[in-house]
Motif scaffolding. Structure first.
Motif, short mmCIF file in Angstrom:
data_model
loop_
_atom_site.label_atom_id
_atom_site.label_comp_id
_atom_site.label_asym_id
_atom_site.label_seq_id
_atom_site.Cartn_x
_atom_site.Cartn_y
_atom_site.Cartn_z
N ALA A 113 13.13 -27.53 40.71
CA ALA A 113 14.22 -28.50 40.85
C ALA A 113 15.03 -28.59 39.57
O ALA A 113 16.27 -28.66 39.60
N ALA A 114 14.35 -28.59 38.42
CA ALA A 114 15.06 -28.67 37.14
C ALA A 114 15.82 -27.39 36.85
O ALA A 114 16.96 -27.43 36.36
N ALA A 115 15.21 -26.24 37.14
CA ALA A 115 15.90 -24.96 36.92
C ALA A 115 17.16 -24.89 37.76
O ALA A 115 18.21 -24.42 37.30
N ALA A 116 17.06 -25.36 38.99
CA ALA A 116 18.24 -25.34 39.87
C ALA A 116 19.32 -26.29 39.38
O ALA A 116 20.51 -25.95 39.39
N ALA A 117 18.92 -27.47 38.93
CA ALA A 117 19.89 -28.45 38.45
C ALA A 117 20.63 -27.94 37.22
O ALA A 117 21.85 -28.09 37.09
N LEU A 118 19.89 -27.33 36.32
CA LEU A 118 20.51 -26.77 35.12
C LEU A 118 21.42 -25.59 35.47
O LEU A 118 22.50 -25.44 34.90
N GLY A 119 20.98 -24.76 36.41
CA GLY A 119 21.80 -23.63 36.83
C GLY A 119 23.10 -24.07 37.49
O GLY A 119 24.15 -23.44 37.31
N ASP A 120 23.05 -25.17 38.25
CA ASP A 120 24.26 -25.69 38.88
C ASP A 120 25.22 -26.30 37.87
O ASP A 120 26.45 -26.20 38.02
N ALA A 121 24.66 -26.94 36.82
CA ALA A 121 25.50 -27.68 35.88
C ALA A 121 26.05 -26.82 34.76
O ALA A 121 27.10 -27.14 34.19
N CYS A 122 25.36 -25.72 34.42
CA CYS A 122 25.73 -24.95 33.23
C CYS A 122 26.18 -23.53 33.61
O CYS A 122 25.54 -22.88 34.43
N ASP B 219 34.37 -31.45 30.93
CA ASP B 219 33.30 -31.11 31.87
C ASP B 219 31.98 -31.34 31.15
O ASP B 219 31.52 -30.51 30.37
N THR B 220 31.36 -32.47 31.41
CA THR B 220 30.16 -32.87 30.68
C THR B 220 28.88 -32.60 31.46
O THR B 220 27.80 -32.99 31.02
N ARG C 253 28.66 -16.90 25.91
CA ARG C 253 27.78 -16.65 24.75
C ARG C 253 27.01 -17.91 24.37
O ARG C 253 25.82 -17.86 24.10
N THR C 254 27.72 -19.04 24.33
CA THR C 254 27.08 -20.33 24.11
C THR C 254 27.64 -21.31 25.14
O THR C 254 28.78 -21.19 25.59
N LEU C 255 26.84 -22.29 25.49
CA LEU C 255 27.23 -23.23 26.53
C LEU C 255 28.31 -24.18 26.03
O LEU C 255 28.22 -24.70 24.90
N PRO C 256 29.33 -24.45 26.83
CA PRO C 256 30.42 -25.35 26.41
C PRO C 256 30.04 -26.82 26.57
O PRO C 256 30.59 -27.54 27.41
N THR C 257 29.11 -27.27 25.76
CA THR C 257 28.58 -28.63 25.89
C THR C 257 29.34 -29.66 25.06
O THR C 257 29.07 -30.85 25.16
N ALA C 258 30.28 -29.19 24.24
CA ALA C 258 31.04 -30.13 23.40
C ALA C 258 32.29 -30.63 24.10
O ALA C 258 32.94 -31.56 23.62
N THR C 259 32.66 -30.02 25.21
CA THR C 259 33.90 -30.39 25.86
C THR C 259 33.82 -31.79 26.46
O THR C 259 32.77 -32.20 26.97
N ALA C 260 34.93 -32.49 26.42
CA ALA C 260 34.99 -33.83 27.01
C ALA C 260 35.45 -33.80 28.46
O ALA C 260 35.41 -34.81 29.15
#
Length: 428
Positions: free
Chosen positions: A122-131, A145-146, A136-143
Motif C-alpha cells: 500500500a505504501a509503495a503504491a501510494a508513493l508511486g502514485d504521488a512521485c 504540486d506537493t 534525477r531528483t524528486l521535485p519536492t520543493a515545488t509549491a
C-alpha cells in the motif's frame, strides 16, 4: 723533572682533588635533598548548574570523581543524540532540508518497494502514485504540486500513508524502526561527503532559526530549529577532561550524526548511527549489519537492542552473536544517557550511572522510576521540559513492546512485573 716542576704538578693535583671533592659533595647533597611531590590535579566537575534536578549534578560529579584517575582502559560513556544531547531531531531536520531542496532520488524504475524491505504494498503504491519516476531528483520543493513531499512525510513521520494504510510491516520491533531506517535508505545514490554537506546545511539553518520556528515542507508546517543543550555540552567536556572515552550512538544516519557530533567535540570515529552499504563509493538502500545480522539483510539498526549490539561491536570489539548479549561489567559502559525507549538496552547495560531525560516514554520511565539498583537518575529536558504526566505509566500491563510489536508488562531481570509508576520528575 726538577723540584719547581714537581711542586707545580703537586699543587695542580691537589687543586684537582679539591675540586672533585667539592663536586662530589654537591652532588651528594643534591641527591639527598627530598623530592618535591606535586599534588594530584583535582577531578573536573560540571560548571553549568542551571537545569539539573535535585542532586543529579552532585551524583554525576561523584561518578566523575570515582573514575577520573582510573588506571588502564578508559571508562566509557555513551550518549544517545536526538533529544538527549540536543533538543529536536537531526534526522528530521535533514529530511526536511532534502525535501525543500529536491535532494531525494527516485527509486529505479519507480519501484518504491526497493527502498525498504519492510515497506508495505500500500505504501509503495501510494508513493508511486504521488512521485514521478523519470527524474534525477524528486521535485519536492515545488509549491504547486506537493503530493510527493506530503506522501514521503506521511510515511516517514507517521508510519502510514496519507490515506491511513500501514506503511511498514514484518520487522523486529526491538532491533529495527523502519521509519528511521528509511531516511538512511532515501540517501541512496549520494556519497557520504555529499550527505555530510546536506547535513551541514540543515544544521546551519536549524541553529540559526529562532527557538520555536517552523518551516513549510509540502503542505505541512514542521519543526524548524535545533539547539545543543549547554548542560550536555558541559557534561561531555567534563567526562572527556576526566579521561572518559565518550561516544554517541544514534538512530539517525551516521554521516548526519558525524556532522552534528563535532559540535560537542566528539569526532566521527566516536559517533555511531545507521550505516548504509556502499557501491562504487555511493550509498545504497541496504544497511550494514551487526551480530547475527549480515550486511545487506537490513535487520538491525542502532535501535533498542540494536544499540547494544553496535556498542558491543564497535566500542568493545565483541563480534558475532555475542555482540547481541549483555557483556561482563568490565566490557560495558560506565555512564549512559538517553531519553526514549529506543535507548533502554544500552542504558540498562551501564554499570555506574544512567541519566534519563524525561519525555514520558513508557518502558524507559518504568525502569528509571522503579530504579531497582539505585543507578538511575531522571532529569526534565533542559529545553521545553515535559509537564507532569497525570496518569501512571502502564508498567504492569502495556509498557513493554515485544519483538512482534505486541504490548506486554515491563519485567525485571528475574521475570517479575514492575508495578505502574507515577511521574515524579518534572518542572516545578
Amino acid at each position: 723533572m726538577n723540584r719547581r716542576s714537581r711542586v707545580r704538578t703537586s699543587a695542580a693535583a691537589a687543586a684537582a682533588l679539591a675540586l672533585a671533592a667539592t663536586s662530589l659533595g654537591s652532588a651528594t647533597t643534591a641527591e639527598a635533598k627530598p623530592q618535591e611531590h606535586r599534588a594530584p590535579r583535582p577531578c573536573p566537575t560540571l560548571t553549568v548548574s542551571e537545569g539539573w534536578y535535585g542532586d543529579n549534578k552532585a551524583r554525576v560529579d561523584a561518578l566523575v570523581a570515582d573514575h577520573c584517575r582510573d588506571k588502564g582502559r578508559k571508562p566509557v560513556a555513551v550518549f544517545d543524540w536526538d533529544n538527549t544531547v540536543i533538543k529536536n531531531d537531526v534526522g528530521d531536520a535533514t529530511l526536511y532540508w532534502l525535501l525543500r531542496n529536491d535532494r531525494v532520488r527516485p527509486p529505479r524504475n519507480g519501484d518504491w518497494s526497493t527502498t525498504s524491505r519492510y515497506l508495505t504494498p500500500a505504501a509503495a503504491a501510494a508513493l508511486g502514485d504521488a512521485c514521478p519516476s523519470r527524474v534525477r531528483t524528486l521535485p519536492t520543493a515545488t509549491a504547486t504540486d506537493t503530493r510527493c513531499a506530503d506522501e514521503i512525510l506521511a510515511v516517514y513521520g507517521t508510519g502510514a500513508t496519507s490515506g491511513g494504510a500501514d506503511a511498514f510491516a514484518g520487522f523486529d520491533h526491538r532491533r529495527m524502526e523502519p521509519q528511521y531506517a528509511w531516511l538512511a535508505q532515501l540517501l541512496r545514490g549520494w556519497t557520504t561527503r555529499e550527505v555530510e554537506s546536506f547535513a551541514a546545511a540543515a544544521r546551519a539553518e536549524n541553529l540559526a532559526a529562532p527557538q520555536g520556528a517552523t518551516q513549510r515542507v509540502g503542505t505541512a508546517r514542521v519543526t524548524g530549529w535545533v539547539r545543543y543543550y549547554p548542560q550536555q555540552r558541559d557534561l561531555i567536556r567534563t567526562l572527556r577532561a576526566a579521561g572518559f572515552d565518550v561516544w554517541i550512538v544514534s538512530a539517525s544516519p551516521e554521516p548526519v550524526v558525524d556532522v552534528w557530533a563535532k559540535g560537542v567535540g566528539v569526532q566521527p570515529s566516536h559517533a555511531l548511527g545507521i550505516r548504509n552499504t556502499t557501491d562504487h563509493g555511493r550509498l545504497t538502500a541496504h544497511l550494514k549489519g551487526c551480530g547475527t545480522v549480515r550486511d545487506g539483510e537490513d535487520g538491525m539498526i542502532t535501535y533498542i537492542d540494536g544499540k547494544r549490539c553496535w556498542i558491543n561491536q564497535e566500542i568493545f570489539g565483541v563480534r558475532g552473536p555475542a555482540a547481541e548479549r549483555v557483556q561482563p561489567a568490565s566490557r560495558r559502559q560506565v555512564f549512559a544517557a538517553g531519553d526514549s525507549d529506543t535507548d533502554i538496552s544500552f542504558l540498562r547495560d551501564a554499570t555506574g550511572l544512567r541519566l534519563v531525560l524525561n519525555r514520558n516514554k513508557n518502558e524507559l520511565m518504568c525502569r528509571a522510576y522503579e530504579n531497582g539498583d539505585g543507578r538511575w537518575i531522571v532529569n526534565p529536558m533542559f529545553i521545553e521540559p515535559k509537564q507532569r504526566k497525570t496518569t501512571p505509566y502502564p508498567c504492569a500491563t502495556t509498557g513493554y513492546t515485544a519483538p512482534d510489536g505486541t504490548a506486554e508488562p515491563v519485567r525485571r531481570p528475574d521475570g517479575s512485573v514492575i508495578p505502574d509508576q507515577s511521574d515524579r520528575v518534572f518542572p516545578s
